[in-house]
Write a protein that holds these residues in place. Structure first.
Motif, PDB file in Angstrom:
ATOM      1  N   THR A 239       0.840  -1.190   0.000  1.00 44.44           N
ATOM      2  CA  THR A 239       0.000   0.000   0.000  1.00 44.44           C
ATOM      3  C   THR A 239       0.877   1.243   0.000  1.00 44.44           C
ATOM      4  OG1 THR A 239      -1.783  -1.089   1.235  1.00 44.44           O
ATOM      5  CG2 THR A 239      -1.762   1.302   1.272  1.00 44.44           C
ATOM      6  N   VAL A 240       0.517   2.219  -0.825  1.00 44.99           N
ATOM      7  CA  VAL A 240       1.152   3.542  -0.793  1.00 44.99           C
ATOM      8  C   VAL A 240       0.045   4.580  -0.805  1.00 44.99           C
ATOM      9  CG1 VAL A 240       3.317   2.848  -1.876  1.00 44.99           C
ATOM     10  CG2 VAL A 240       1.397   3.554  -3.311  1.00 44.99           C
ATOM     11  N   GLY A 241       0.268   5.672  -0.079  1.00 48.14           N
ATOM     12  CA  GLY A 241      -0.756   6.704  -0.026  1.00 48.14           C
ATOM     13  C   GLY A 241      -0.186   8.040   0.389  1.00 48.14           C
ATOM     14  N   TYR A 248       1.296  10.666   4.828  1.00 45.62           N
ATOM     15  CA  TYR A 248       1.769   9.635   3.903  1.00 45.62           C
ATOM     16  C   TYR A 248       1.742   8.278   4.591  1.00 45.62           C
ATOM     17  CZ  TYR A 248       6.075  10.201   6.620  1.00 45.62           C
ATOM     18  OH  TYR A 248       6.980  10.282   7.648  1.00 45.62           O
ATOM     19  N   VAL A 249       1.697   7.228   3.786  1.00 45.14           N
ATOM     20  CA  VAL A 249       1.770   5.863   4.283  1.00 45.14           C
ATOM     21  C   VAL A 249       2.340   4.977   3.188  1.00 45.14           C
ATOM     22  CG1 VAL A 249      -0.611   5.362   3.571  1.00 45.14           C
ATOM     23  CG2 VAL A 249       0.481   3.946   5.318  1.00 45.14           C
ATOM     24  N   ALA A 250       3.244   4.083   3.576  1.00 50.10           N
ATOM     25  CA  ALA A 250       3.766   3.063   2.677  1.00 50.10           C
ATOM     26  C   ALA A 250       3.904   1.790   3.502  1.00 50.10           C
ATOM     27  CB  ALA A 250       5.113   3.480   2.092  1.00 50.10           C
ATOM     28  N   THR A 268       6.696  -0.766   7.234  1.00 49.88           N
ATOM     29  CA  THR A 268       5.816   0.393   7.068  1.00 49.88           C
ATOM     30  C   THR A 268       6.555   1.674   7.395  1.00 49.88           C
ATOM     31  OG1 THR A 268       3.703   1.398   7.724  1.00 49.88           O
ATOM     32  CG2 THR A 268       4.933   0.267   9.434  1.00 49.88           C
ATOM     33  N   ASN A 270       5.048   5.685   7.948  1.00 50.88           N
ATOM     34  CA  ASN A 270       3.814   6.469   7.931  1.00 50.88           C
ATOM     35  C   ASN A 270       3.835   7.524   9.017  1.00 50.88           C
ATOM     36  OD1 ASN A 270       2.214   5.544  10.479  1.00 50.88           O
ATOM     37  ND2 ASN A 270       2.985   3.642   9.572  1.00 50.88           N
ATOM     38  N   GLN A 297      -5.576  -0.719   4.504  1.00 50.14           N
ATOM     39  CA  GLN A 297      -6.296  -0.599   3.244  1.00 50.14           C
ATOM     40  C   GLN A 297      -7.315  -1.694   3.032  1.00 50.14           C
ATOM     41  OE1 GLN A 297      -6.088   1.809   1.107  1.00 50.14           O
ATOM     42  NE2 GLN A 297      -6.686   1.104  -0.893  1.00 50.14           N
ATOM     43  N   LEU A 894      -6.701  11.192   2.680  1.00 45.97           N
ATOM     44  CA  LEU A 894      -5.625  10.358   2.155  1.00 45.97           C
ATOM     45  C   LEU A 894      -6.127   9.575   0.943  1.00 45.97           C
ATOM     46  CD1 LEU A 894      -2.656   9.414   3.049  1.00 45.97           C
ATOM     47  CD2 LEU A 894      -3.806   7.357   3.877  1.00 45.97           C
ATOM     48  N   SER A 896      -4.965   6.393  -1.380  1.00 44.10           N
ATOM     49  CA  SER A 896      -4.005   5.293  -1.325  1.00 44.10           C
ATOM     50  C   SER A 896      -4.330   4.242  -2.386  1.00 44.10           C
ATOM     51  CB  SER A 896      -3.995   4.657   0.066  1.00 44.10           C
ATOM     52  OG  SER A 896      -5.284   4.207   0.432  1.00 44.10           O
ATOM     53  N   THR A 898      -3.600   0.041  -3.265  1.00 41.10           N
ATOM     54  CA  THR A 898      -3.203  -1.255  -2.719  1.00 41.10           C
ATOM     55  C   THR A 898      -3.220  -2.315  -3.810  1.00 41.10           C
ATOM     56  OG1 THR A 898      -3.973  -0.812  -0.473  1.00 41.10           O
ATOM     57  CG2 THR A 898      -3.840  -3.099  -1.113  1.00 41.10           C
TER      58      THR A 898
END
Length: 929
Positions: A239-241, A248-250, A268, A270, A297, A894, A896, A898
């Protein structure tokens, strides 16, 4: 008005069915030459649908919303030849009743096979097993979503799991620890579609599992069993967002399972309060509020994180399991986390005194950066059928830098003291050790010998630089101090057990346990000269303390195993000693306890059990409670230790009653506990004279001192229940749950004995809607009250009440679109005015799934739309009530992406997680009644 209108529009939207889903119901029956067949799998597949159900006791099956007019039905079950037929229907939306399906006996079967309907719950003594196929979840959902549907199991907004009234402390996969048993790591990253069943176990330890002698207080653990067909393959997701306010999140999760070989990688990065690993602590704060743990996600957790503060997290972990030949099984993990957390707290503390309460109001900002490493390894060696060996080394290391700024105001009667406390703390804490267990089974059935031991060490060092300033009237008192602390501890434990059968169903066990703990604590206090700013060592404020706590336990147990019940009763002799020395002062305390032990299980019938357990435990005093030198680090609360303290001894009683009715599907889980503590270590608090303003006069002072002593009279009791009733093949489930705890706390206030009678109770109800391809929603309401009465007259307010109303779920539109939502309204009464708030929390997302088998998805999330996410807690102790309000992650948006991939032996690459189906509506097997 605007908020009310938004809530009204949103509620109307989420409870309505998707009008664009113009599916039709497809129904039928399955039988053989003798009549209807229950528990037979029926699979419907098409270009838009792929779902599996199981036939009811009358052989009925139903697919409530089939979109495609062309589909294939596959019917299969043990002992029968597989039936496959394609159907082509017209374009209308009228329900379809298929011709009766008659299965032929499989001629190659050599043994008689009894086919039964899916049993969703099986209760056996200390284990409750849930059949995963009886609880439908959407494809790609994590185990956490499955847990939320299990009767008697609840998952809070941060992923903490409570089962049958007790928090789950560890998770295993196929009987072995997964990431050292980290609960959320397993439940939020393993897909639900690979699960065969989930077991909730009262675990008494490895030795008890081998010998059957169960004593002490068990841990509540989960064991996740993987389907045999999913034990060979690869699966994972990434998942990236990104969002507004630089959110942000990865995240990546990758798993490779080859029967007994398992490899898992998690990582992760984030800044949305999502933790990958807990490192032995909870993932978030408690109190009112709602939401999910950062919003995985693929999860239905779509609410607001209830973790206190704002956290930037970087985590990486690796889990390993493998069989080294036929006799050796190994498993272990390594985890790393780098966290930056900023927490803002407002609190009011009421300290009860006969001569007038001290009210402390604080506003604190804390910035903490921490790094944690954790390594754990296990090796199980089945030497032969009679001998077993397990070795478990572990190591962890943590370091932190903490900057804390506190502005406070303390008042009592006519005196007000204002001040600031600014501190910087650097700390590190390496720990490590090893456990070993050996078990030998003799040729005579039931005769057994086992021995176990452990060696553990821990070391923690911290350097505190503290600048403390107080002002009372016009007098300002500055204090600049540095406190360097080093604490080291070594623990050694050894246990031996021998079991001898004395009859066909009875066994006698003799055991011995030795426990030794050595603790050294060096606390060096420096004061800075206000003119030269040079630190000076103050011996009278420093502490050099060493103490040893030694326990010898001699036990004898009788175990009986009967068809309807089994029991363990025994007696343990526990002599203990506590020896310490500090500043040329020595102390020695010895105690002796005779402790009965009892464990009893009665099976009324299948899935109907009663479980009773009693245990007695010693608890040693802490260093703070034992130290000789007074602690002046907080000038508003001077702490004096008591080196003559005795260890506490607690009697713990637990009674559990579990029942599940297969015919109705009703489940009931109840739990009662009682605890009584002898030589309870309690505080004696009193105001002390303000040495600057009025030496010798303590009437208006806001400064207090705390001392420790032993006393009797402390006890607590509690109970909880959870009742669930499903309707229409578990499409609707109504649950009632509640509980209460009562504590008779004992303390001393200005030398007089005070009883603090604290009652906390709650009652809740929820209704789940599990409508395949339409909605997966839960409506809930909960009321809780916290009441405290003191034996010493006081004006302190000890009553607080909270209403929590919630709506949490997902609606499915057409074939590819999901609307998720979480709405929580909290109404608080009785909290102090400085922290009180009644937050309305609304979070939602829209997710579009695409590519074959929905392996890819885009999600737009909106968290805390009203920007009211706040944590509120009340803590009640012997003479204190503390109300706290803490900042939490607020409104943000956000977007994202997935991607989920999987490949199992015999399957095809790609595709969402499946359970004999997948596709629209989740593809999990269910029943039709």
């Amino acid at each position: 008005m605007t908020k009310t209108l938004l809530i009204l529009i949103f509620s109307i939207l989420v409870i309505s069915r998707a009008s664009a889903q113009q599916g039709r119901a497809v129904m039928g029956t399955v039988a053989d030459s003798t009549g209807a067949l229950p528990g037979i799998n029926v699979k419907l597949t098409s270009d838009k649908d792929s779902t599996v159900v199981a036939t009811s006791a009358k052989g009925l099956f139903s697919f409530p919303s089939v979109i495609s007019k062309n589909f294939k039905v596959t019917v299969y079950g043990i002992g029968y030849q597989t039936f496959v037929r394609r159907y082509v229907m017209d374009n209308s939306n009228k329900p379809i009743l298929l011709d009766p399906i008659k299965l032929a006996i499989e001629s190659k079967m050599l043994k008689t096979v009894n086919v039964v309907a899916v049993n969703p719950i099986t209760i056996k003594e200390d284990t409750v097993e849930y059949k995963a196929s009886a609880y439908k979840v959407r494809e790609g959902s994590p185990v956490e979503d499955l847990l939320k549907k299990l009767p008697g199991v609840s998952v809070d907004k941060d992923g903490n799991v409570t089962a049958h009234g007790k928090q789950v402390t560890k998770v295993r996969v196929n009987g072995k620890d997964y990431f050292t048993g980290d609960v959320q790591t397993a439940t939020q990253n393993l897909p639900a579609d690979i699960v065969e069943n989930i077991q909730v176990i009262d675990d008494y330890g490895d030795q008890a599992n081998l010998t059957g002698i169960k004593t002490g207080d068990p841990d509540k653990i989960l064991n996740i069993t993987i389907q045999k067909g999913k034990r060979n393959g690869k699966f994972g997701q990434g998942t990236v967002g990104a969002g507004n306010d630089d959110k942000y999140v990865a995240k990546i999760s990758a798993n490779a399972f080859y029967e007994d070989t398992q490899l898992s990688l998690l990582g992760t990065v984030n800044n949305n309060n999502t933790n990958a690993f807990n490192f032995g602590s909870g993932s978030g704060g408690s109190g009112s509020g709602g939401g999910g743990r950062g919003g995985s996600q693929s999860s239905a957790s779509n609410g607001i994180s209830t973790a206190n503060g704002i956290t930037i997290n970087k985590s990486l972990g690796f889990n390993y399991r493998d069989d080294w030949g036929k006799k050796i099984t190994t498993y272990g993990s390594y985890s790393f986390a780098d966290k930056d957390r900023t927490t803002e707290t407002t609190s009011q503390q009421q300290n009860l005194f006969q001569s007038g309460a001290i009210i402390n109001n604080d506003n604190t900002t804390d910035k903490n950066h921490s790094i944690n490493h954790r390594f754990d390894f296990n090796m199980e060696y089945k030497i032969d059928t009679a001998n077993y060996l397990k070795i478990n080394p572990s190591f962890s290391y943590g370091s932190s830098n903490d900057i804390n700024n506190d502005i406070f105001s303390n008042s009592r009667l006519n005196t007000v003291t204002n001040g600031t406390d600014n501190s910087i703390t650097n700390a590190n804490s390496p720990t490590g050790g090893a456990n070993i267990l050996y078990n030998h089974k003799f040729k005579k059935k039931g005769r057994n010998f086992s021995v176990s031991g452990s060696v553990n060490f821990s070391k923690s060092t911290s350097d505190l630089d503290d600048q403390y300033n107080t002002q009372t009237d016009s007098v300002i008192v500055p204090l600049h101090q540095q406190i360097n602390t080093m604490n080291t501890s070594q623990k050694v434990n050894a246990h031996a057990s021998y079991i001898e059968p004395i009859g066909k169903t009875t066994y006698l066990e003799a055991n011995y346990t030795y426990s030794y703990t050595n603790t050294d604590n060096n606390r060096l206090n420096y004061r800075f000269d206000p003119v030269t700013h040079v630190p000076m060592y103050i011996d009278s404020l420093s502490t050099l303390y060493n103490y040893q706590f030694i326990t010898n336990s001699f036990g004898l147990n009788l175990r009986g195993v009967k068809p309807k019940y089994n029991y363990t009763v025994g007696l343990v002799a526990k002599p203990t000693s506590l020896n310490g020395e500090s500043h040329n002062f020595e102390t020695s305390t010895h105690t002796f306890n005779l402790v009965p032990t009892a464990h009893f299980v009665y099976n009324f019938a299948k899935n109907h059990t009663l479980n009773f357990n009693y245990s007695g435990t010693n608890n040693m005093p802490s260093f703070t409670q034992l130290q000789v030198q007074p602690d002046y680090s907080n000038p508003q609360n001077i702490v004096y230790g008591n080196p003559n303290l005795k260890p506490e001894f607690s009697n713990n009683f637990t009674l559990r009653y579990n029942q599940f009715d297969i015919a109705s599907g009703n489940s009931l889980f109840t739990n009662l506990t009682f605890n009584e503590t002898q030589n309870k270590i309690v505080t004696n608090t009193q105001p002390v004279a303000n040495t600057v303003l009025n030496p010798g006069d303590k009437k208006d002072s806001t400064v207090q001192e705390t001392r420790y002593l032993n006393t009797n009279g402390f006890y607590s009791m509690g109970g909880n229940y959870s009742f669930s009733k499903p309707f229409a093949n578990r499409k609707y489930t109504v649950s009632l749950m509640g509980g209460a705890t009562y504590s008779n706390n004992v303390s001393y206030i200005e030398g007089d004995r005070n009883l603090s009678k604290n009652l906390v109770w709650n009652q809740g109800a929820k209704v789940r809607f599990d409508l395949d391809s339409i909605m997966d929603t839960e409506v809930s309401a909960n009321y809780s009250a916290n009441t405290t009465k003191y034996s010493i007259p006081s004006s302190v307010n000890g009553d607080a009440r909270t209403w929590t109303l919630g709506l949490d779920g997902r609606n499915f539109f057409w074939y590819d679109l999901i609307l998720g939502y979480n709405l929580t309204q909290t109404i608080n009464h009785g909290f102090s005015s400085t922290v009180k708030t009644n937050p309305t929390l609304l979070s939602t997302y829209v997710e579009y799934q695409f590519l074959k088998k929905h392996i890819a998805s885009l999600r737009f999330q909106a968290f805390d739309l009203f920007n009211q996410n706040t944590g509120i807690t009340r803590t009640v102790s012997s003479n204190q009530i503390i109300d706290t309000r803490t900042n939490r992650l607020g409104r943000y948006f956000l977007l994202s992406f997935t991607l989920r991939l999987q490949q199992f032996a015999g399957g095809r690459k790609g595709g969402g997680f499946r359970n004999g189906g997948g596709g629209r509506g989740g593809g999990r097997r269910g029943s039709f009644e």
